[in-house]
Scaffold this motif. Sequence first.
Motif, PDB file in Angstrom:
ATOM      1  N   MET A   1      15.022 -16.882  14.998  1.00 59.13           N
ATOM      2  CA  MET A   1      15.257 -16.398  16.368  1.00 59.13           C
ATOM      3  C   MET A   1      16.698 -16.613  16.806  1.00 59.13           C
ATOM      4  O   MET A   1      17.395 -17.481  16.297  1.00 59.13           O
ATOM      5  CB  MET A   1      14.346 -17.131  17.372  1.00 59.13           C
ATOM      6  N   ARG A   2      17.097 -15.830  17.778  1.00 56.96           N
ATOM      7  CA  ARG A   2      18.371 -16.051  18.465  1.00 56.96           C
ATOM      8  C   ARG A   2      18.041 -16.826  19.742  1.00 56.96           C
ATOM      9  O   ARG A   2      16.896 -16.879  20.167  1.00 56.96           O
ATOM     10  CB  ARG A   2      19.046 -14.723  18.764  1.00 56.96           C
ATOM     11  N   TRP A   3      19.059 -17.423  20.362  1.00 59.93           N
ATOM     12  CA  TRP A   3      18.832 -18.248  21.546  1.00 59.93           C
ATOM     13  C   TRP A   3      18.169 -17.473  22.678  1.00 59.93           C
ATOM     14  O   TRP A   3      17.318 -18.009  23.378  1.00 59.93           O
ATOM     15  CB  TRP A   3      20.146 -18.875  22.027  1.00 59.93           C
ATOM     16  N   GLY A   4      18.534 -16.221  22.858  1.00 62.12           N
ATOM     17  CA  GLY A   4      17.963 -15.422  23.935  1.00 62.12           C
ATOM     18  C   GLY A   4      16.460 -15.234  23.801  1.00 62.12           C
ATOM     19  O   GLY A   4      15.753 -15.039  24.793  1.00 62.12           O
ATOM     20  N   GLU A   5      15.962 -15.302  22.592  1.00 61.99           N
ATOM     21  CA  GLU A   5      14.528 -15.185  22.336  1.00 61.99           C
ATOM     22  C   GLU A   5      13.843 -16.558  22.405  1.00 61.99           C
ATOM     23  O   GLU A   5      12.723 -16.680  22.881  1.00 61.99           O
ATOM     24  CB  GLU A   5      14.323 -14.575  20.946  1.00 61.99           C
ATOM     25  N   PHE A   6      14.554 -17.599  21.926  1.00 60.55           N
ATOM     26  CA  PHE A   6      13.954 -18.928  21.854  1.00 60.55           C
ATOM     27  C   PHE A   6      13.890 -19.637  23.207  1.00 60.55           C
ATOM     28  O   PHE A   6      12.886 -20.288  23.519  1.00 60.55           O
ATOM     29  CB  PHE A   6      14.710 -19.811  20.854  1.00 60.55           C
ATOM     30  N   LYS A   7      14.931 -19.537  24.008  1.00 62.39           N
ATOM     31  CA  LYS A   7      14.975 -20.297  25.266  1.00 62.39           C
ATOM     32  C   LYS A   7      13.798 -20.001  26.205  1.00 62.39           C
ATOM     33  O   LYS A   7      13.210 -20.937  26.760  1.00 62.39           O
ATOM     34  CB  LYS A   7      16.310 -20.090  25.979  1.00 62.39           C
ATOM     35  N   PRO A   8      13.399 -18.736  26.401  1.00 65.48           N
ATOM     36  CA  PRO A   8      12.217 -18.497  27.243  1.00 65.48           C
ATOM     37  C   PRO A   8      10.940 -19.090  26.638  1.00 65.48           C
ATOM     38  O   PRO A   8      10.072 -19.591  27.360  1.00 65.48           O
ATOM     39  CB  PRO A   8      12.128 -16.968  27.317  1.00 65.48           C
TER      40      PRO A   8
ATOM     41  N   LYS B   1      23.445 -25.426  27.033  1.00 58.96           N
ATOM     42  CA  LYS B   1      24.513 -25.172  26.074  1.00 58.96           C
ATOM     43  C   LYS B   1      23.918 -24.895  24.695  1.00 58.96           C
ATOM     44  O   LYS B   1      23.036 -25.618  24.228  1.00 58.96           O
ATOM     45  CB  LYS B   1      25.442 -26.382  25.995  1.00 58.96           C
ATOM     46  N   THR B   2      24.401 -23.838  24.070  1.00 60.40           N
ATOM     47  CA  THR B   2      23.981 -23.501  22.706  1.00 60.40           C
ATOM     48  C   THR B   2      25.215 -23.079  21.922  1.00 60.40           C
ATOM     49  O   THR B   2      26.338 -23.219  22.397  1.00 60.40           O
ATOM     50  CB  THR B   2      22.910 -22.386  22.704  1.00 60.40           C
ATOM     51  N   ASP B   3      25.010 -22.559  20.730  1.00 54.72           N
ATOM     52  CA  ASP B   3      26.135 -22.172  19.874  1.00 54.72           C
ATOM     53  C   ASP B   3      25.994 -20.713  19.450  1.00 54.72           C
ATOM     54  O   ASP B   3      25.031 -20.045  19.826  1.00 54.72           O
ATOM     55  CB  ASP B   3      26.199 -23.098  18.652  1.00 54.72           C
ATOM     56  N   ALA B   4      26.942 -20.233  18.662  1.00 55.42           N
ATOM     57  CA  ALA B   4      26.943 -18.824  18.256  1.00 55.42           C
ATOM     58  C   ALA B   4      26.435 -18.626  16.829  1.00 55.42           C
ATOM     59  O   ALA B   4      26.485 -17.514  16.306  1.00 55.42           O
ATOM     60  CB  ALA B   4      28.360 -18.263  18.392  1.00 55.42           C
ATOM     61  N   PHE B   5      25.921 -19.690  16.193  1.00 50.98           N
ATOM     62  CA  PHE B   5      25.402 -19.569  14.828  1.00 50.98           C
ATOM     63  C   PHE B   5      24.162 -18.674  14.809  1.00 50.98           C
ATOM     64  O   PHE B   5      23.426 -18.597  15.781  1.00 50.98           O
ATOM     65  CB  PHE B   5      25.007 -20.940  14.262  1.00 50.98           C
ATOM     66  N   GLU B   6      23.913 -18.043  13.669  1.00 43.32           N
ATOM     67  CA  GLU B   6      22.701 -17.248  13.471  1.00 43.32           C
ATOM     68  C   GLU B   6      21.529 -18.185  13.206  1.00 43.32           C
ATOM     69  O   GLU B   6      21.647 -19.148  12.464  1.00 43.32           O
ATOM     70  CB  GLU B   6      22.861 -16.312  12.269  1.00 43.32           C
ATOM     71  N   GLY B   7      20.386 -17.884  13.802  1.00 40.57           N
ATOM     72  CA  GLY B   7      19.176 -18.660  13.548  1.00 40.57           C
ATOM     73  C   GLY B   7      19.228 -20.044  14.178  1.00 40.57           C
ATOM     74  O   GLY B   7      20.216 -20.445  14.789  1.00 40.57           O
ATOM     75  N   LEU B   8      18.116 -20.760  14.031  1.00 45.06           N
ATOM     76  CA  LEU B   8      17.975 -22.098  14.597  1.00 45.06           C
ATOM     77  C   LEU B   8      17.686 -23.079  13.477  1.00 45.06           C
ATOM     78  O   LEU B   8      17.060 -22.719  12.482  1.00 45.06           O
ATOM     79  CB  LEU B   8      16.823 -22.120  15.611  1.00 45.06           C
ATOM     80  N   GLU B   9      18.134 -24.320  13.643  1.00 38.66           N
ATOM     81  CA  GLU B   9      17.874 -25.324  12.608  1.00 38.66           C
ATOM     82  C   GLU B   9      17.914 -26.729  13.184  1.00 38.66           C
ATOM     83  O   GLU B   9      18.615 -27.004  14.145  1.00 38.66           O
ATOM     84  CB  GLU B   9      18.875 -25.198  11.455  1.00 38.66           C
ATOM     85  N   PHE B  10      17.103 -27.595  12.568  1.00 39.30           N
ATOM     86  CA  PHE B  10      17.075 -29.023  12.894  1.00 39.30           C
ATOM     87  C   PHE B  10      18.124 -29.744  12.045  1.00 39.30           C
ATOM     88  O   PHE B  10      18.348 -29.368  10.891  1.00 39.30           O
ATOM     89  CB  PHE B  10      15.723 -29.647  12.501  1.00 39.30           C
TER      90      PHE B  10
END
Length: 161
Positions: free
Chosen positions: A99-106, A57-66
Amino acid sequence: GGRVLSVPEPYIPPVGARIMSLQDGTSKMSKSAENDASRINLLDTPKQIETKFKRAKTDAFEGLEFGNPERPEATNLLSIYQLATGYNKESIMRECGSMRWGEFKPKLAEAVIASLGPLQSRYNELVDDPAYLDAILKEGAEKASGVAEQTVKDVKDAMGF
């Protein structure tokens, strides 16, 4: 006299003390959860790990953050990446923040697969040699028995039995 039993000190790691579910970033990851896709098992195959992260499960926000309370899944997946790579938050954000989720998850799956590789290899070596495992278990039982016998004797002495 003196102390017979000592109170153990807890070890709480600075990162990864609580890894959350891949299906709900607000629930703790658990091996007893019904949904196997909610967790990474230590012996999951690379393909299973890739699939589980792809479906996480992820979200639709732009970019990634802690650390954003509105994005628990982002914090969770980034924390897993931090544990798998040993990188600090700052270097992870430089590398992955845009990154977007599609790039980060792999990338996350690759890091987890690599970090579990040595453990899985050693596990397979051990299960492939039952005689060695039996010898280790026997040796461990003998050592534990000796320590336990002494501890019971010390406790009985301390209690006046």
